[in-house]
Design a protein around this motif. Structure first.
Motif, PDB file in Angstrom:
ATOM      1  N   GLY A   1       0.786  -1.107  -0.118  1.00 43.62           N
ATOM      2  CA  GLY A   1      -0.021  -0.205  -0.071  1.00 43.62           C
ATOM      3  C   GLY A   1       0.845   1.059   0.071  1.00 43.62           C
ATOM      4  N   GLY A   2       0.197   2.539  -0.263  1.00 42.20           N
ATOM      5  CA  GLY A   2       1.008   3.626  -0.372  1.00 42.20           C
ATOM      6  C   GLY A   2       1.462   4.132   0.898  1.00 42.20           C
ATOM      7  N   LYS A   3       2.444   4.833   1.240  1.00 42.27           N
ATOM      8  CA  LYS A   3       2.808   5.233   2.442  1.00 42.27           C
ATOM      9  C   LYS A   3       1.992   6.380   2.882  1.00 42.27           C
ATOM     10  N   ARG A   4       1.915   6.521   4.248  1.00 39.78           N
ATOM     11  CA  ARG A   4       1.094   7.439   4.903  1.00 39.78           C
ATOM     12  C   ARG A   4       1.650   8.977   4.525  1.00 39.78           C
ATOM     13  N   GLY A   5       0.779  10.070   4.158  1.00 33.95           N
ATOM     14  CA  GLY A   5       1.324  11.217   3.966  1.00 33.95           C
ATOM     15  C   GLY A   5       1.723  11.649   2.517  1.00 33.95           C
ATOM     16  N   LYS A 233      -7.533  -8.904   2.698  1.00 32.72           N
ATOM     17  CA  LYS A 233      -7.170  -7.457   2.803  1.00 32.72           C
ATOM     18  C   LYS A 233      -8.070  -6.508   2.215  1.00 32.72           C
ATOM     19  N   VAL A 234      -8.011  -5.086   2.250  1.00 32.74           N
ATOM     20  CA  VAL A 234      -8.931  -4.094   1.590  1.00 32.74           C
ATOM     21  C   VAL A 234      -7.937  -3.120   1.058  1.00 32.74           C
ATOM     22  N   ASP A 267      -5.533  -4.468   6.651  1.00 36.27           N
ATOM     23  CA  ASP A 267      -5.212  -6.034   6.904  1.00 36.27           C
ATOM     24  C   ASP A 267      -6.299  -6.586   7.852  1.00 36.27           C
ATOM     25  N   LEU A 268      -6.986  -7.595   7.314  1.00 31.55           N
ATOM     26  CA  LEU A 268      -8.244  -8.037   8.206  1.00 31.55           C
ATOM     27  C   LEU A 268      -7.818  -9.144   8.953  1.00 31.55           C
ATOM     28  N   GLU A 269      -6.373  -9.702   9.143  1.00 30.25           N
ATOM     29  CA  GLU A 269      -5.880 -10.692   9.813  1.00 30.25           C
ATOM     30  C   GLU A 269      -6.827 -12.078   9.530  1.00 30.25           C
ATOM     31  N   SER A 270      -7.262 -12.303   8.276  1.00 27.53           N
ATOM     32  CA  SER A 270      -8.026 -13.392   7.912  1.00 27.53           C
ATOM     33  C   SER A 270      -7.433 -13.900   6.438  1.00 27.53           C
ATOM     34  N   GLN A 271      -7.941 -15.207   6.336  1.00 22.69           N
ATOM     35  CA  GLN A 271      -7.443 -15.850   4.868  1.00 22.69           C
ATOM     36  C   GLN A 271      -8.078 -15.042   3.841  1.00 22.69           C
ATOM     37  N   TYR A 272      -9.571 -14.675   3.928  1.00 24.68           N
ATOM     38  CA  TYR A 272     -10.309 -14.029   2.720  1.00 24.68           C
ATOM     39  C   TYR A 272     -10.854 -12.952   3.403  1.00 24.68           C
ATOM     40  N   THR A 273     -11.170 -11.980   2.299  1.00 27.36           N
ATOM     41  CA  THR A 273     -12.064 -10.988   2.867  1.00 27.36           C
ATOM     42  C   THR A 273     -13.454 -11.291   2.231  1.00 27.36           C
ATOM     43  N   THR A 274     -14.585 -11.291   3.013  1.00 28.53           N
ATOM     44  CA  THR A 274     -15.731 -11.756   2.752  1.00 28.53           C
ATOM     45  C   THR A 274     -16.990 -10.493   2.489  1.00 28.53           C
ATOM     46  N   ALA A 275     -16.514  -9.312   2.904  1.00 30.67           N
ATOM     47  CA  ALA A 275     -17.500  -8.201   2.773  1.00 30.67           C
ATOM     48  C   ALA A 275     -16.775  -6.998   3.096  1.00 30.67           C
ATOM     49  N   VAL A 276     -17.336  -5.621   2.288  1.00 33.34           N
ATOM     50  CA  VAL A 276     -16.586  -4.529   2.448  1.00 33.34           C
ATOM     51  C   VAL A 276     -17.981  -3.603   2.411  1.00 33.34           C
ATOM     52  N   GLY A 277     -17.994  -2.602   3.461  1.00 35.17           N
ATOM     53  CA  GLY A 277     -19.056  -1.517   3.095  1.00 35.17           C
ATOM     54  C   GLY A 277     -18.393  -0.097   3.588  1.00 35.17           C
ATOM     55  N   CYS A 278     -19.266   0.809   3.005  1.00 33.82           N
ATOM     56  CA  CYS A 278     -18.608   2.133   3.310  1.00 33.82           C
ATOM     57  C   CYS A 278     -20.058   3.188   2.835  1.00 33.82           C
ATOM     58  N   VAL A 279     -19.941   4.413   3.354  1.00 35.59           N
ATOM     59  CA  VAL A 279     -20.991   5.269   2.854  1.00 35.59           C
ATOM     60  C   VAL A 279     -20.364   6.222   1.910  1.00 35.59           C
ATOM     61  N   ASN A 280     -20.866   6.203   0.548  1.00 36.74           N
ATOM     62  CA  ASN A 280     -20.272   7.029  -0.353  1.00 36.74           C
ATOM     63  C   ASN A 280     -20.911   8.512  -0.633  1.00 36.74           C
ATOM     64  N   SER A 281     -22.075   8.348   0.005  1.00 35.85           N
ATOM     65  CA  SER A 281     -22.966   9.447  -0.289  1.00 35.85           C
ATOM     66  C   SER A 281     -22.620  10.864   0.279  1.00 35.85           C
ATOM     67  N   PHE A 282     -21.524  10.719   1.342  1.00 33.42           N
ATOM     68  CA  PHE A 282     -20.910  12.145   2.109  1.00 33.42           C
ATOM     69  C   PHE A 282     -19.834  11.592   2.536  1.00 33.42           C
ATOM     70  N   SER A 283     -18.872  12.579   2.748  1.00 33.63           N
ATOM     71  CA  SER A 283     -17.473  12.445   3.205  1.00 33.63           C
ATOM     72  C   SER A 283     -17.127  11.682   4.446  1.00 33.63           C
ATOM     73  N   SER A 284     -17.600  10.486   4.702  1.00 36.27           N
ATOM     74  CA  SER A 284     -17.349   9.588   5.987  1.00 36.27           C
ATOM     75  C   SER A 284     -16.089   9.009   5.643  1.00 36.27           C
ATOM     76  N   PRO A 285     -15.241   8.846   6.798  1.00 42.03           N
ATOM     77  CA  PRO A 285     -13.782   8.222   6.544  1.00 42.03           C
ATOM     78  C   PRO A 285     -14.089   6.524   6.959  1.00 42.03           C
ATOM     79  N   ILE A 286     -15.195   6.462   7.367  1.00 39.70           N
ATOM     80  CA  ILE A 286     -15.376   5.133   8.274  1.00 39.70           C
ATOM     81  C   ILE A 286     -15.452   3.865   7.015  1.00 39.70           C
TER      82      ILE A 286
END
Length: 441
Positions: A1-5, A233-234, A267-286
């Motif tokens: 991944g890219g470095k912070r900053g 991973k995500v 890193d999810l510390e698991s073998q597989y990623t099974t689901a990803v979710g986020c809000v895209n309709s406003f600027s949420s960092p979660i």
């Protein structure tokens, strides 16, 4: 991944921007401080349009539409099948379904290796839309961008690639998806193929490929980033699409500068990623993510750290995360955006509250023991819809936890569900390759 900053041209990194937004206004990092909501008289109640004033709900056109139209939050749940509006879209099972934020388009992912986009409402007697072919294995996930004027589509596949498409297809003939009326004026809808975590810059030409199925793909932070889930991973990806106005085919080939690069890896510390979710309709960092280890993680991208981990969120791995996207046609209190739902093949859909950091509701009257089954929250936050392996969709009362309706019509497992952002309509997809529409009256 890219470095912070590390910076991209034209501004700071997502971490720098997110940190500023997380600090501004004193709001919690787990929910937005300001939301683009509209009062009943059409006036805008927000002072910034997003967390920290970062813009909201899909741009001025969608916001203007929200001021003129209202979601009827007193309407009955959709329970009446519109048989003349139900259409076959894929030749094999549909794995996922999503709607554009203004309710004008519907996107589906299919086991026939195709993604599809159709205009809404669905026409009588056939689907007026386009198929997007190119994947060499089943398409597992699709997501539409927030831009309603020129929407983009991200599709992820078991072939280890993700593809970014222009989701505004050329005019097509009804009942014959993907065939343009004027092929000479149509352009290739494929904008980017994402096959490496490092990106497609020159330095990454020989970079390592994903090498595994990409199980999830989402637009994030008002379309500024993509989230790709694979191998525990995500990947957070920044992308750039070159403008194509007034270019002929030769110029388009010469100026094919569409590119992407990784800016973070979670890193999810698991073998597989099974689901990803986020809000895209406003600027949420979660960002929400789940892995095969049955853990559900909440990441705060303002500081690029895991804010909380729900251990053993379900008896089996979470395969669906449904968040409350902001509909520009309804007004809700801020607390409504602290809740989200998850589902797993343990036959249970759970309602979670980020404030208490625990499960606050269980819905178990549907059948889910084998397949990935979708769930959706209604814009008014009164109903929860879920697919089911018993060939029906279930609509629950979100407060009481009881089933209000069992929606019949499909001949195989109902794989996904999605509420319309403006009308009390529910769209369902199935392993029978069809999409069906249910209305309230």
């Amino acid at each position: 991944g890219g470095k912070r900053g590390k910076k991209w041209k034209g501004g700071g990194s997502m971490f720098e921007v997110g940190a500023k937004m997380g600090r501004r206004g004193g709001g919690s990092a787990l929910h937005p401080t300001v939301l683009p909501i509209y009062d009943r008289d059409g006036s805008d109640e927000s002072d910034g349009g997003g967390m920290g004033g970062g813009g909201g709900g899909g741009g001025g056109k969608t916001a203007a539409a929200g001021a003129l139209k209202r979601y009827d939050d007193c309407s009955d749940p959709p329970s009446i099948l519109k048989k003349d509006r139900s259409s076959p879209i894929h030749t094999k099972a549909i794995t996922e379904l999503c709607l554009l934020s203004d309710g004008s388009r519907l996107a589906t992912a299919g086991m026939d290796n195709n993604a599809a986009v159709a205009k809404l409402p669905l026409p009588k007697g056939g689907t007026d839309g386009a198929h997007y072919a190119g994947h060499t294995a089943p398409v597992l996930a699709v997501s539409l961008s927030q831009d309603c004027d020129d929407p983009l589509l991200i599709s992820t596949s078991a072939d280890g690639t993700a593809r970014l498409w222009r989701a505004k297809p050329p005019s097509v003939g009804s009942g014959n998806p993907g065939v343009a009326k004027n092929p000479k004026k149509s352009s290739d809808p494929l904008l980017l193929q994402l096959d490496s975590p490092a990106g497609n810059m020159k330095a990454a030409a020989s970079a390592k490929k994903f090498g595994a199925e990409i199980s999830a793909g989402r637009f994030f932070y008002l379309d500024k980033f993509l989230l790709l889930g694979y191998s525990g991973k995500v990947q957070v990806v920044k992308y750039h699409i070159e403008a194509e106005e007034n270019l002929n085919d030769i110029e388009r080939l010469r100026r094919h500068n569409n590119r992407y690069k990784s800016v973070a890896k979670l890193d999810l510390e698991s073998q597989y990623t099974t689901a990803v979710g986020c809000v895209n309709s406003f600027s949420s960092p979660i960002v929400f993510a789940a892995g095969s280890n049955r853990c559900l993680k909440v990441f705060d991208m303002a500081v690029c750290k895991c804010a909380h981990t729900f251990e053993d969120a379900h008896a089996k791995a979470v395969h669906t995360i449904a968040v409350n996207e902001v509909s520009p046609f309804v007004t809700l209190p801020l607390s409504a955006y602290d809740v989200f739902v998850t589902s797993a093949a343990d036959g249970c859909v759970k309602l979670w509250d980020l404030r208490s950091r625990m499960s606050v509701g269980r819905f178990e009257e549907h059948t889910n023991r084998v397949h990935k089954i979708g769930a959706s929250l209604s814009p008014c936050m009164r109903f929860l819809a879920s697919g089911s392996e018993d060939k029906v969709a279930h609509i629950y009362d979100l407060r009481k936890g009881t089933t209000l309706h069992r929606l019949h019509g499909h001949t195989q497992c109902v794989s996904d569900v999605a509420f319309h952002p403006l009308h009390s309509h529910l769209y369902t997809s199935s392993f029978d390759g069809t999409v069906r529409v249910y209305v309230d009256k």
